[in-house]
Design a protein around this motif. Structure first.
Motif, PDB file in Angstrom:
ATOM      1  N   UNK A   1       0.763  -1.241  -0.067  1.00 14.02           N
ATOM      2  CA  UNK A   1       0.150  -0.149  -0.087  1.00 14.02           C
ATOM      3  C   UNK A   1       0.721   1.233   0.126  1.00 14.02           C
ATOM      4  N   UNK A   2       1.984   1.211   0.795  1.00 19.47           N
ATOM      5  CA  UNK A   2       2.729   2.613   0.881  1.00 19.47           C
ATOM      6  C   UNK A   2       3.362   2.725  -0.524  1.00 19.47           C
ATOM      7  N   UNK A   3       3.688   1.531  -1.515  1.00 19.60           N
ATOM      8  CA  UNK A   3       4.313   1.779  -2.529  1.00 19.60           C
ATOM      9  C   UNK A   3       3.411   2.140  -3.685  1.00 19.60           C
ATOM     10  N   UNK A   4       2.007   1.654  -3.339  1.00 21.42           N
ATOM     11  CA  UNK A   4       1.124   2.131  -4.454  1.00 21.42           C
ATOM     12  C   UNK A   4       0.572   3.466  -4.213  1.00 21.42           C
ATOM     13  N   UNK A   5       0.407   3.886  -3.006  1.00 17.58           N
ATOM     14  CA  UNK A   5       0.341   5.454  -2.479  1.00 17.58           C
ATOM     15  C   UNK A   5       1.206   6.163  -3.330  1.00 17.58           C
ATOM     16  N   UNK A   6       2.430   6.063  -3.144  1.00 19.33           N
ATOM     17  CA  UNK A   6       3.639   6.741  -3.650  1.00 19.33           C
ATOM     18  C   UNK A   6       3.510   6.869  -5.085  1.00 19.33           C
ATOM     19  N   UNK A   7       2.986   5.708  -5.872  1.00 23.67           N
ATOM     20  CA  UNK A   7       2.742   5.575  -7.235  1.00 23.67           C
ATOM     21  C   UNK A   7       1.913   6.422  -7.545  1.00 23.67           C
ATOM     22  N   UNK A   8       0.851   6.514  -7.084  1.00 21.76           N
ATOM     23  CA  UNK A   8      -0.248   7.480  -7.384  1.00 21.76           C
ATOM     24  C   UNK A   8      -0.071   8.962  -7.149  1.00 21.76           C
ATOM     25  N   UNK A   9       0.503   9.092  -5.918  1.00 18.46           N
ATOM     26  CA  UNK A   9       0.741  10.467  -5.295  1.00 18.46           C
ATOM     27  C   UNK A   9       1.781  11.187  -6.427  1.00 18.46           C
ATOM     28  N   UNK A  10       2.697  10.423  -6.824  1.00 18.71           N
ATOM     29  CA  UNK A  10       3.493  11.077  -7.886  1.00 18.71           C
ATOM     30  C   UNK A  10       2.774  11.589  -9.080  1.00 18.71           C
ATOM     31  N   UNK A  11       1.727  10.921  -9.296  1.00  8.30           N
ATOM     32  CA  UNK A  11       1.149  11.332 -10.575  1.00  8.30           C
ATOM     33  C   UNK A  11      -0.227  12.406 -10.336  1.00  8.30           C
ATOM     34  N   UNK A  12      -0.705  12.275  -9.158  1.00  7.36           N
ATOM     35  CA  UNK A  12      -1.916  12.991  -8.899  1.00  7.36           C
ATOM     36  C   UNK A  12      -1.512  14.459  -7.967  1.00  7.36           C
ATOM     37  N   UNK A  13      -0.118  14.603  -7.629  1.00 11.04           N
ATOM     38  CA  UNK A  13       0.328  15.722  -6.914  1.00 11.04           C
ATOM     39  C   UNK A  13      -0.636  16.266  -5.788  1.00 11.04           C
ATOM     40  N   UNK A  14      -0.750  15.397  -4.712  1.00 10.34           N
ATOM     41  CA  UNK A  14      -1.647  15.711  -3.446  1.00 10.34           C
ATOM     42  C   UNK A  14      -2.825  16.084  -4.058  1.00 10.34           C
ATOM     43  N   UNK A  15      -3.527  15.481  -5.014  1.00 15.07           N
ATOM     44  CA  UNK A  15      -5.012  16.097  -4.939  1.00 15.07           C
ATOM     45  C   UNK A  15      -5.741  16.079  -3.989  1.00 15.07           C
ATOM     46  N   UNK A  16      -6.709  16.775  -3.823  1.00 16.49           N
ATOM     47  CA  UNK A  16      -7.564  16.880  -2.737  1.00 16.49           C
ATOM     48  C   UNK A  16      -8.523  15.828  -2.708  1.00 16.49           C
ATOM     49  N   UNK A  17      -8.878  15.360  -1.519  1.00 16.35           N
ATOM     50  CA  UNK A  17      -9.855  14.268  -1.397  1.00 16.35           C
ATOM     51  C   UNK A  17     -11.289  14.657  -0.844  1.00 16.35           C
TER      52      UNK A  17
END
Length: 376
Positions: free
Chosen positions: A45-61
């Motif tokens: 999960x840590x790796x998957x979160x970082x994968x998407x975070x690098x692409x979504x640029x801390x997008x708001x939830x």
């Protein structure tokens, strides 16, 4: 107007693939964890979160939903790691709706303490029934007393409560279902989800149906539609009832459109019109996250009339219904006209006009699957 238009911040779903014991009717990707599986999951999960975070640029939830499986099968220390990963990668707002699923047999005081220190959230408790004999028939690990005690602990913590109930359970009667519903209402939940027991392919119940199961679920469903509004719970979706304004915004994202990101084994997501599903096995999912790739095993991009029809079906699941005008603007008048023509045979008893939208009647919710089949 609908309460959510599908634009704006991201909805996030996190799947926890563990359970204490697999229920015989469950088709979701979940299993009792083996030695070291929790650490393997959290590292992935840590790796998957970082994968998407690098692409979504801390997008708001707009919302976060942690489901399973059984999220309370994750240890309290595991929850602290999961929260840290999410906080580092995504931008939470004061308005972000957070919901976590829990089961009575695995919900601990430590879970409630951690959630209480984190952010305002809601707990959806998987009760299914308050009748001990029905819980045994379902293969559940808790009894009615433990379900009540778990619900009351959530309430004492000041956390808003949602309850899941099931009908069509072996040897369940309308009277015992009404008793469970009455017990649920006595706990003052803000949200109730009602599901019919389904015999899913690949499950023990699917391979060997249990004896004494009610083939006809409509009497139970009709009773809930009669009883719950009298207690202040409006039906806002086929399986969902809530106090006024306490709808699950996360679920509305699925039904009314918009991006949602799915993380974890077997999680579904839809981003920019691309719908995908992660590898459902812990091993396969970890192999993909370890390589720094998307964990998606399958994906497709819907377009044209196929997408328009799916959106109409999903919108009709809700009290706000489907707008042919919106479909016409996005997909063209001939597509909207074709969808509407397939809906017209149900107008009257099952579908009615509400302003510029078509909505299901209470009877329409009862036969919704027939309507979906006509629109596919």
């Amino acid at each position: 107007m609908t309460p959510f238009d599908g634009r704006g911040p991201l909805a996030l779903y996190v799947h926890v693939p563990f359970c204490t014991a697999k229920c015989p009717y469950c088709a979701f990707p979940s299993a009792p964890p083996g030695e070291g599986d929790e650490d393997r999951y959290l590292e992935g999960i840590g790796r998957e979160v970082r994968f998407w975070a690098s692409r979504l640029k801390r997008r708001g939830l707009s919302s976060l939903y942690v489901g399973g499986g059984t999220p309370t099968r994750l240890s309290p220390s595991g929850w602290e790691r999961l929260i840290r990963f999410l906080e580092e990668a995504f931008s939470f707002r004061s308005s972000t709706e957070i919901t976590v699923e829990a089961n009575p047999e695995s919900l601990s005081p430590e879970h409630l303490e951690i959630w209480g220190r984190w952010r305002p959230l809601r707990v959806s408790l998987g009760v299914q029934s308050f009748r001990d004999e029905e819980l045994v028939a379902l293969g559940r690990l808790h009894d009615g007393a433990r379900a009540r005690e778990a619900a009351m602990r959530i309430r004492r913590q000041g956390i808003p409560l949602g309850l899941d109930l099931m009908f069509g359970i072996p040897r369940q009667t309308l009277r015992t279902f009404a008793e469970s519903l009455r017990e649920a209402l006595s706990l003052d939940p803000e949200h109730l989800s009602l599901y019919q027991l389904m015999l899913e392919e690949g499950t023990p119940f699917g391979e060997s149906p249990p004896e004494g199961r009610a083939e006809e679920g409509y009497p139970f469903y009709r009773y809930a539609q009669w009883r719950l509004p009298r207690a202040g719970y409006g039906q806002y979706e086929v399986a969902s009832f809530a106090l006024s304004g306490r709808w699950r915004r996360h679920n509305l994202r699925y039904w009314l459109g918009g991006d949602f990101l799915g993380l974890g084994p077997g999680a579904w997501g839809c981003l920019g019109g691309w719908r995908y599903r992660n590898d459902p096995t812990l091993t396969g999912w970890r192999a993909r996250t370890d390589r720094g790739r998307s964990a998606a095993l399958w994906g497709e991009r819907l377009s044209g009339e196929r997408k328009a029809r799916e959106e109409a079906i999903l919108a009709l699941r809700t009290r706000w219904g489907w707008s042919p005008g919106e479909t016409s603007r996005r997909f063209g008048f001939p597509v909207a006209e074709a969808v509407e023509a397939d809906l017209l045979p149900f107008v009257g008893a099952f579908v009615r006009r509400q302003g510029v939208r078509w909505v299901l009647t209470p009877r329409g919710f009862q036969v919704a699957n027939r309507i979906w089949e006509a629109l596919v």
